[in-house]
Design a protein around this motif. Sequence first.
Motif, short mmCIF file in Angstrom:
data_model
loop_
_atom_site.label_atom_id
_atom_site.label_comp_id
_atom_site.label_asym_id
_atom_site.label_seq_id
_atom_site.Cartn_x
_atom_site.Cartn_y
_atom_site.Cartn_z
N LEU A 65 26.80 -6.31 19.55
CA LEU A 65 26.32 -5.09 18.92
C LEU A 65 26.26 -3.94 19.90
N THR A 66 26.61 -2.75 19.43
CA THR A 66 26.39 -1.56 20.23
C THR A 66 24.90 -1.26 20.25
N PRO A 67 24.44 -0.48 21.21
CA PRO A 67 23.02 -0.11 21.22
C PRO A 67 22.56 0.55 19.93
N VAL A 68 23.42 1.40 19.35
CA VAL A 68 23.06 2.09 18.11
C VAL A 68 22.85 1.08 16.98
N VAL A 69 23.78 0.16 16.82
CA VAL A 69 23.69 -0.83 15.75
C VAL A 69 22.48 -1.74 15.97
N GLY A 70 22.28 -2.17 17.21
CA GLY A 70 21.15 -3.03 17.51
C GLY A 70 19.82 -2.34 17.19
N GLU A 71 19.73 -1.07 17.50
CA GLU A 71 18.50 -0.32 17.21
C GLU A 71 18.31 -0.14 15.71
N PHE A 72 19.41 0.08 14.98
CA PHE A 72 19.33 0.24 13.53
C PHE A 72 18.83 -1.05 12.87
N ILE A 73 19.34 -2.18 13.33
CA ILE A 73 18.87 -3.47 12.81
C ILE A 73 17.40 -3.68 13.14
N ARG A 74 16.99 -3.24 14.33
CA ARG A 74 15.58 -3.38 14.72
C ARG A 74 14.67 -2.61 13.76
N GLN A 118 37.05 3.38 15.94
CA GLN A 118 35.70 2.83 15.98
C GLN A 118 35.44 2.12 17.31
N THR A 119 36.46 1.39 17.80
CA THR A 119 36.31 0.69 19.08
C THR A 119 36.09 1.69 20.22
N THR A 120 36.87 2.77 20.20
CA THR A 120 36.69 3.82 21.21
C THR A 120 35.29 4.40 21.13
N GLN A 121 34.83 4.61 19.87
CA GLN A 121 33.50 5.16 19.68
C GLN A 121 32.42 4.22 20.21
N GLU A 122 32.66 2.90 20.01
CA GLU A 122 31.67 1.92 20.48
C GLU A 122 31.54 1.94 22.00
N PHE A 123 32.66 2.11 22.69
CA PHE A 123 32.58 2.21 24.15
C PHE A 123 31.87 3.49 24.57
N ASN A 124 32.11 4.56 23.81
CA ASN A 124 31.38 5.80 24.10
C ASN A 124 29.89 5.62 23.85
N ASP A 125 29.57 4.86 22.79
CA ASP A 125 28.16 4.59 22.49
C ASP A 125 27.48 3.89 23.65
N ARG A 126 28.19 2.92 24.24
CA ARG A 126 27.59 2.17 25.34
C ARG A 126 27.35 3.05 26.56
N ARG A 127 28.27 4.00 26.76
CA ARG A 127 28.10 4.90 27.90
C ARG A 127 26.92 5.84 27.67
N GLN A 128 26.81 6.30 26.43
CA GLN A 128 25.79 7.31 26.13
C GLN A 128 24.49 6.70 25.63
N SER A 152 23.44 9.31 21.56
CA SER A 152 24.41 9.67 20.53
C SER A 152 25.21 8.41 20.22
N GLY A 153 25.87 8.39 19.09
CA GLY A 153 26.64 7.22 18.69
C GLY A 153 26.96 7.27 17.21
N HIS A 154 27.57 6.21 16.74
CA HIS A 154 28.03 6.17 15.34
C HIS A 154 27.80 4.76 14.80
N ILE A 155 27.45 4.67 13.50
CA ILE A 155 27.26 3.39 12.85
C ILE A 155 27.95 3.41 11.49
N ALA A 156 28.73 2.35 11.22
CA ALA A 156 29.45 2.22 9.94
C ALA A 156 28.73 1.18 9.09
N ILE A 157 28.33 1.58 7.89
CA ILE A 157 27.48 0.76 7.04
C ILE A 157 28.16 0.55 5.68
N GLY A 158 28.18 -0.69 5.22
CA GLY A 158 28.65 -0.99 3.88
C GLY A 158 27.45 -1.22 2.97
#
Length: 293
Positions: A277-286, A77-87, A91-97
């Motif tokens: 927050l990653t950009p993906v997570v921040g946008e999802f919360i928005r 997930q951490t690796t994915q978060e860094f990829n999210d920031r680059r992209q 594209s990106g990934h979000i984990a939701i409970g």
Amino acid sequence: MELRLLHYFYTIAETENITQAAAQLHITQPTLSRQLKSLERELGTTLFTRDHNQLALTEAGLFLKSRAAEILSLTQQTTQEFNDRRQQLFSGHIAIGCVEADNSDTLAMMLEDFVSDYPQVTFEIFSGTSDIIKERLEKGLLDVAILLEPVNTEKYHTLTLPRTERWGLLVSNESFAARKADIEPADLPGMPLMISGRPEVQQLLADWAGVTLDQLNVIGNFNLSFNVIPLVEHQVGAAVSIEGAVSGRQPSDVTFVPLKPAIQTSCVLVWRRERMLTPVVGEFIRYFREAFA
């Protein structure tokens, strides 16, 4: 301990066979065997018992497997978060409970809009009780979560969702309670109850009934409703639940009866205060803020 060795160990634990694990990892069997022995020497314990070609985890091996699953998941997930920031948000990934609740539909509605606007985004949904989900939030395995009140949210940013959850009893149609329009405090004495193991929920019911916890006839605890429904069907006891946890999924011989006076609690969207927050997570919360804030 190297992540590479942890990955090797976890693959062996999943396959229970050195040959199959080596094939999955694209390395030779002797190399993998040496790596496993090296890990056992480093930890000072045996991780597997060996019977011909079959392997079984020792007690230490079972413990390491559970930790390895968390560590490898967090690493991925951490690796994915860094990829999210680059992209960014292309594209990106979000984990939701998410708890079992009527607001599960709210999450589905928001995700439908989100992935429609950002089709390269992928998501993972983890279902469980508020306590289990909070534990995964603490470990960084989840980005955001929908929790059911009453719940302690001091460590989190929160956004209250508009749809309230109605509490009641899930009862067998053969029970006297199924013939009532509501469950009142006077109906509880002596009634065998199955309830969440969460202290907050137990206290919520005790306060509503005007009794102490030890005055309730609690015969068992559960976390998710799926496994307790057969016990309700066979009149082992009545299950304290919210209507949204069983709506549309309860069998025909089980009935939800609401409490009177009514107990209605909210669900909240939460995320860690100190976590960036990653950009993906921040946008999802928005999306949630614009819809419900």
